[in-house]
Scaffold this active site. Structure first.
Site, PDB file in Angstrom:
ATOM      1  CB  CYS A   1      18.090   7.840  -7.868  1.00  0.00           C
ATOM      2  SG  CYS A   1      17.322   6.317  -8.474  1.00  0.00           S
TER       3      CYS A   1
ATOM      4  CB  CYS B   1      15.210   2.551  -5.426  1.00  0.00           C
ATOM      5  SG  CYS B   1      16.575   2.625  -6.617  1.00  0.00           S
TER       6      CYS B   1
END
Length: 531
Positions: free
Chosen positions: A282, A461
């Site tokens: 991430c 994301c």
């Protein structure tokens, strides 16, 4: 011994001999034996003392006795199991006898095999999955959805399972930590065998995985998805100060609540947020922590009193240029100081000093910065047992074809999630897309066929730029934008309240009740060659 039977020692626990006579029993006790097994049926022809007579003599000499008769030339597996049970029950050393000793020898060997089978579960499976995180469980669920008859094992030592994308929200005060937590036993598919140990090494030439406790697990198809290693120790002084002295990280379940506590308590001073070199899982999470913290300080009216600094090892705020303008608007709005090519190398917790290596042209300088709170993201790499294995690429991650996620050398091995070498963003959304693809390709391999589905590198994301708004970045290989929704509904390059609803309300149940159950909502595998 008066009769002097010829005794043959098979191992430290068992010896065998031809027919015993009653006066041999006392001598056996004096020789150190603790028990006797008779393998000769009383009904067998020839003169020999009955088992009852030998049992009585054994009792008088302080020996234990068992009668495990087996017919010469017709010994069965059940005979071997009975021998194993007797040997397990009787004290060693044991003397087993029959007419010549041959049956006793054979039964002892069968007992050893039976004991080994009884003490060890089946160690060969159609499919073995290394890793019981989101990738492993989702892939297993997708495979069982298509073929309920396969034998499948998941190797993972963890008792707990976490929805890790939620930890940013915990650090921002939007979720409780427990909201992101479940017990692993409640998530492993019912048809899967859970081998509760850590994988230690791979032997792909012999289709085997060895676990940390010494089990050797064999497979027809192997799927490797153990996640990524967070290397906290790579930053000098960090492990000793995590969770105190204003040092925190949303990359740990137990520390994300501390992040929010620090944010609530800080009314003035310096707040640092760091991002290490890629790859990390991430890639937006380091700056998401900053945005949500700033949003809180802005709401409380203290943001002007706080020096916010974002130290990024990379040369750009975000790797996909289309999303940078919206993010820069928030950098400006929060008056955050953006420090590119600035890498955290040390933390002195008690003194609250962070040391960075910063690039200035061709020169690299060390800079110390005093802080009141610091949110740290550690460097990350493939797990040690993957990096040192024959499966690893030069990067240390499992070497796969980016499209099929099959190993470049071993046709019956696949990898997905944070541990694979594919150049996609390491996000939960990527795993959600990869799991069905690996499921159908692994089942094809099980049937001796080539891969049937391909992966476009999709990852997402959701960049939480403020409490209530998200920039929904969705992209694939080469930075190609891959939006899931029409632009009129969600423009991923702009902050959106609908995207916050997706992040805050929709995605957690999709994870727990969809992805981990094999429900492939919006991620059906794309067939190779299809439009």
């Amino acid at each position: 011994m008066t009769s002097k039977p010829e005794i043959t020692k098979l191992n430290d626990a068992v010896s065998v001999s031809p027919q015993l006579q009653l006066d041999d029993v006392t001598a056996l006790a004096k020789a150190g034996f603790k028990s006797i097994i008779c393998n000769r049926p009383d009904s067998e022809t020839g003169e020999h003392p009955s088992s009852a007579a030998v049992a009585e003599a054994a009792e008088k000499s302080g020996l234990q006795f068992a009668y495990v008769p087996a017919i010469s030339g017709a010994i069965t597996d059940q005979d071997g199991e009975k021998m194993a049970a007797a040997l397990a029950k009787l004290p060693a050393p044991t003397l087993a006898y029959c007419r010549s000793g041959a049956r006793s020898t054979k039964l002892t060997d069968m007992a050893r095999t039976a004991s080994k089978a009884a003490s060890s579960p089946a160690t060969r499976f159609n499919v073995v999955i290394v890793g019981g995180g989101s990738a492993g469980i989702a892939t297993a669920a997708s495979m069982f959805k298509r073929d309920r008859k396969i034998s499948l094992a998941i190797i993972d030592p963890a008792d707990d399972h976490y929805y890790q994308p939620g930890w940013t929200m915990v650090g921002g005060g939007a979720f409780s930590a427990e909201f992101t937590h479940r017990k692993e036993k409640d998530l492993i598919p019912a048809r899967a065998k859970w081998i509760k140990s850590a994988a230690a090494s791979f032997d792909p030439d012999n289709n085997a995985v060895t676990t940390a406790d010494g089990q050797e697990i064999h497979y027809d198809v192997l799927i490797v998805c153990p996640g990524i290693k967070l290397d906290w120790a790579a930053i000098d002084g960090l492990p000793e100060t995590l969770g105190k002295n204003g040092v925190t990280s949303n990359y740990r379940f137990d520390l994300a609540p501390y992040t929010f506590r620090l944010v609530k308590e800080l009314t003035s001073g310096t707040a640092l947020f760091t991002q290490p070199p890629m790859p990390i899982k991430c890639a937006g999470a380091p700056q998401k922590a900053m945005y949500l913290s700033c949003s809180k300080w802005e709401k409380e009216g203290v943001l002007a009193n706080i020096d916010v600094q974002f130290h990024n090892s990379g040369a750009a705020l975000f790797g996909i240029k289309e999303y940078v303008p919206a993010l820069m608007e928030y950098i400006d709005r929060y008056n955050a100081h953006l420090n590119l090519e600035s890498t955290l190398v040390a933390v002195d917790g008690p003194a609250q000093i962070a040391t960075f290596e910063q690039k200035h042209g061709e020169e690299t300088k060390r800079v110390e910065v005093k802080f009141d709170m610091i949110h740290v993201v550690p460097p990350q790499m493939a797990p040690d047992f993957v990096r040192s294995s024959p499966l690893a690429a030069e990067s240390g991650f499992v070497d796969v074809d980016p499209a099929t996620l099959r190993h470049v050398k071993y046709a019956n091995i696949f990898s997905l999630g944070d541990a694979c070498s594919a150049p996609n963003a390491k996000t939960m959304a990527a795993v959600r897309k990869q799991a069905p693809i690996v499921a159908v390709n692994a089942l094809a391999a099980l049937a001796g066929k080539p891969p049937v589905a391909d992966y476009d590198g999709y990852g997402s994301c959701p960049l939480t730029v403020e409490r209530g708004k998200v920039v929904l970045a969705e992209f694939g290989y080469g930075g190609k934008l891959l939006p899931s929704f029409p632009n009129w509904l969600i423009d991923g390059t702009r902050p959106s309240r609908l995207s916050w609803l997706l992040k805050d309300t929709i995605l957690p149940p999709v994870y727990w009740h969809g992805m981990l159950k094999g429900r492939e909502w919006m991620v059906k595998p794309h067939r190779i060659g299809a439009e």
